[in-house]
Design a protein around this motif. Structure first.
Motif, short mmCIF file in Angstrom:
data_model
loop_
_atom_site.label_atom_id
_atom_site.label_comp_id
_atom_site.label_asym_id
_atom_site.label_seq_id
_atom_site.Cartn_x
_atom_site.Cartn_y
_atom_site.Cartn_z
N ILE A 84 22.36 2.35 7.88
CA ILE A 84 21.41 1.38 8.45
C ILE A 84 22.00 -0.02 8.33
O ILE A 84 22.58 -0.36 7.30
CB ILE A 84 20.07 1.45 7.70
CG1 ILE A 84 19.43 2.83 7.85
CG2 ILE A 84 19.12 0.36 8.19
CD1 ILE A 84 18.25 3.07 6.94
N GLY A 85 21.85 -0.81 9.37
CA GLY A 85 22.30 -2.20 9.34
C GLY A 85 23.16 -2.55 10.52
O GLY A 85 23.34 -1.75 11.45
N ASP A 86 23.72 -3.76 10.49
CA ASP A 86 24.50 -4.24 11.63
C ASP A 86 25.95 -3.77 11.60
O ASP A 86 26.75 -4.12 12.47
CB ASP A 86 24.43 -5.77 11.74
CG ASP A 86 25.07 -6.49 10.56
OD1 ASP A 86 25.80 -5.86 9.76
OD2 ASP A 86 24.84 -7.70 10.45
N LEU A 87 26.32 -2.97 10.61
CA LEU A 87 27.63 -2.34 10.50
C LEU A 87 28.76 -3.35 10.31
O LEU A 87 29.90 -3.10 10.67
CB LEU A 87 27.91 -1.44 11.72
CG LEU A 87 26.78 -0.48 12.09
CD1 LEU A 87 27.12 0.30 13.35
CD2 LEU A 87 26.46 0.45 10.94
N SER A 88 28.44 -4.50 9.72
CA SER A 88 29.45 -5.54 9.54
C SER A 88 30.37 -5.28 8.35
O SER A 88 31.46 -5.83 8.28
CB SER A 88 28.79 -6.91 9.41
OG SER A 88 27.89 -6.93 8.33
N ASN A 89 29.96 -4.43 7.43
CA ASN A 89 30.80 -4.09 6.28
C ASN A 89 31.59 -2.82 6.63
O ASN A 89 31.13 -1.70 6.42
CB ASN A 89 29.94 -3.88 5.04
CG ASN A 89 30.76 -3.65 3.80
OD1 ASN A 89 31.86 -3.12 3.83
ND2 ASN A 89 30.19 -4.03 2.67
N THR A 90 32.77 -3.02 7.17
CA THR A 90 33.57 -1.91 7.69
C THR A 90 33.83 -0.84 6.65
O THR A 90 33.67 0.36 6.93
CB THR A 90 34.90 -2.43 8.27
OG1 THR A 90 34.61 -3.36 9.31
CG2 THR A 90 35.74 -1.30 8.83
N SER A 91 34.25 -1.22 5.46
CA SER A 91 34.57 -0.21 4.44
C SER A 91 33.34 0.60 4.07
O SER A 91 33.43 1.81 3.83
CB SER A 91 35.21 -0.86 3.21
OG SER A 91 34.36 -1.81 2.64
N ARG A 92 32.17 -0.03 4.03
CA ARG A 92 30.92 0.69 3.73
C ARG A 92 30.59 1.68 4.85
O ARG A 92 30.16 2.81 4.58
CB ARG A 92 29.78 -0.30 3.55
CG ARG A 92 28.45 0.36 3.24
CD ARG A 92 27.33 -0.67 3.00
NE ARG A 92 26.05 -0.01 2.99
CZ ARG A 92 25.21 0.03 4.02
NH1 ARG A 92 25.50 -0.56 5.14
NH2 ARG A 92 24.06 0.66 3.93
N VAL A 93 30.79 1.27 6.09
CA VAL A 93 30.52 2.15 7.23
C VAL A 93 31.46 3.35 7.21
O VAL A 93 31.02 4.50 7.34
CB VAL A 93 30.63 1.39 8.57
CG1 VAL A 93 30.51 2.35 9.75
CG2 VAL A 93 29.57 0.30 8.66
N LEU A 94 32.74 3.10 7.02
CA LEU A 94 33.72 4.20 7.00
C LEU A 94 33.43 5.18 5.87
O LEU A 94 33.45 6.39 6.06
CB LEU A 94 35.13 3.63 6.88
CG LEU A 94 35.61 2.81 8.07
CD1 LEU A 94 36.94 2.13 7.75
CD2 LEU A 94 35.73 3.66 9.32
N ALA A 95 33.14 4.65 4.69
CA ALA A 95 32.84 5.51 3.54
C ALA A 95 31.51 6.21 3.71
O ALA A 95 31.39 7.41 3.46
CB ALA A 95 32.84 4.69 2.26
N GLY A 96 30.50 5.48 4.15
CA GLY A 96 29.16 6.05 4.28
C GLY A 96 29.07 7.15 5.32
O GLY A 96 28.33 8.11 5.14
N LEU A 97 29.81 7.01 6.39
CA LEU A 97 29.81 8.03 7.44
C LEU A 97 30.90 9.08 7.22
O LEU A 97 31.00 10.04 7.97
CB LEU A 97 29.97 7.39 8.81
CG LEU A 97 28.82 6.49 9.25
CD1 LEU A 97 29.13 5.85 10.61
CD2 LEU A 97 27.51 7.26 9.31
N ASN A 98 31.73 8.87 6.17
CA ASN A 98 32.83 9.79 5.86
C ASN A 98 33.66 10.05 7.12
O ASN A 98 33.92 11.19 7.49
CB ASN A 98 32.30 11.09 5.26
CG ASN A 98 33.39 11.90 4.60
OD1 ASN A 98 34.40 11.35 4.18
ND2 ASN A 98 33.19 13.20 4.54
N ILE A 99 34.07 8.96 7.74
CA ILE A 99 34.85 9.05 8.97
C ILE A 99 36.32 9.18 8.64
O ILE A 99 36.87 8.37 7.90
CB ILE A 99 34.62 7.80 9.85
CG1 ILE A 99 33.16 7.77 10.33
CG2 ILE A 99 35.56 7.78 11.04
CD1 ILE A 99 32.80 6.56 11.14
#
Length: 106
Positions: A84-99
Motif C-alpha cells: 500500500i502506498g505511492d511506491l516511492s520506497n523502491t527497496s520496500r516495494v521490491l522486498a515486499g512484493l518479493n520481485i
C-alpha cells in the motif's frame, strides 16, 4: 490501462501486477509512475501491469480485498503479495512484493 514489457504480452507472463488507484489523484499518478520505473529498472523477466481505477470500477476492489489506495497486488507468481502506498520506497516495494530482480543498483 495495461502495461507490458516488450518481450511478452501473452497470458503466461511471469510477473502479474494489479495497481489499484483512485482516478488521477497525485498519489495515484505517483504510484503509476513509480511502479513503471521499478519494473523497467529491476524486473529481469516479462511482466504485466494492470491499472484499476476504483472511481470507474469500485466493485473490483472486492476481488483483492482492497482497503486503501493506491495498492499494488502481485498475483503471479503465487503467493499473492500486496503493498500500500505511492511506491516511492523502491527497496520496500521490491522486498515486499518479493520481485525477482537484476542486481540492485544496475
Amino acid at each position: 490501462m495495461n502495461i507490458s514489457d516488450s518481450s511478452d504480452t501473452s497470458p503466461t507472463t511471469e510477473l502479474k501486477l494489479r495497481l489499484y488507484v483512485a482516478g488521477q489523484s497525485p498519489k495515484s499518478v505517483l504510484a503509476i509512475a513509480n511502479l513503471k520505473k521499478i519494473c523497467e529498472t529491476y524486473i529481469k523477466g516479462p511482466y504485466f501491469i494492470e491499472v484499476v481505477d476504483l472511481l470507474e470500477n469500485p466493485h473490483l476492489a472486492k476481488h483483492d480485498q482492497i482497503l486503501a489506495i493506491p495498492t499494488v497486488v502481485r498475483s503471479l507468481p503465487q503467493p499473492v503479495r500486496k503493498i500500500i502506498g505511492d511506491l516511492s520506497n523502491t527497496s520496500r516495494v521490491l522486498a515486499g512484493l518479493n520481485i525477482p530482480v537484476l542486481a540492485l543498483g544496475s
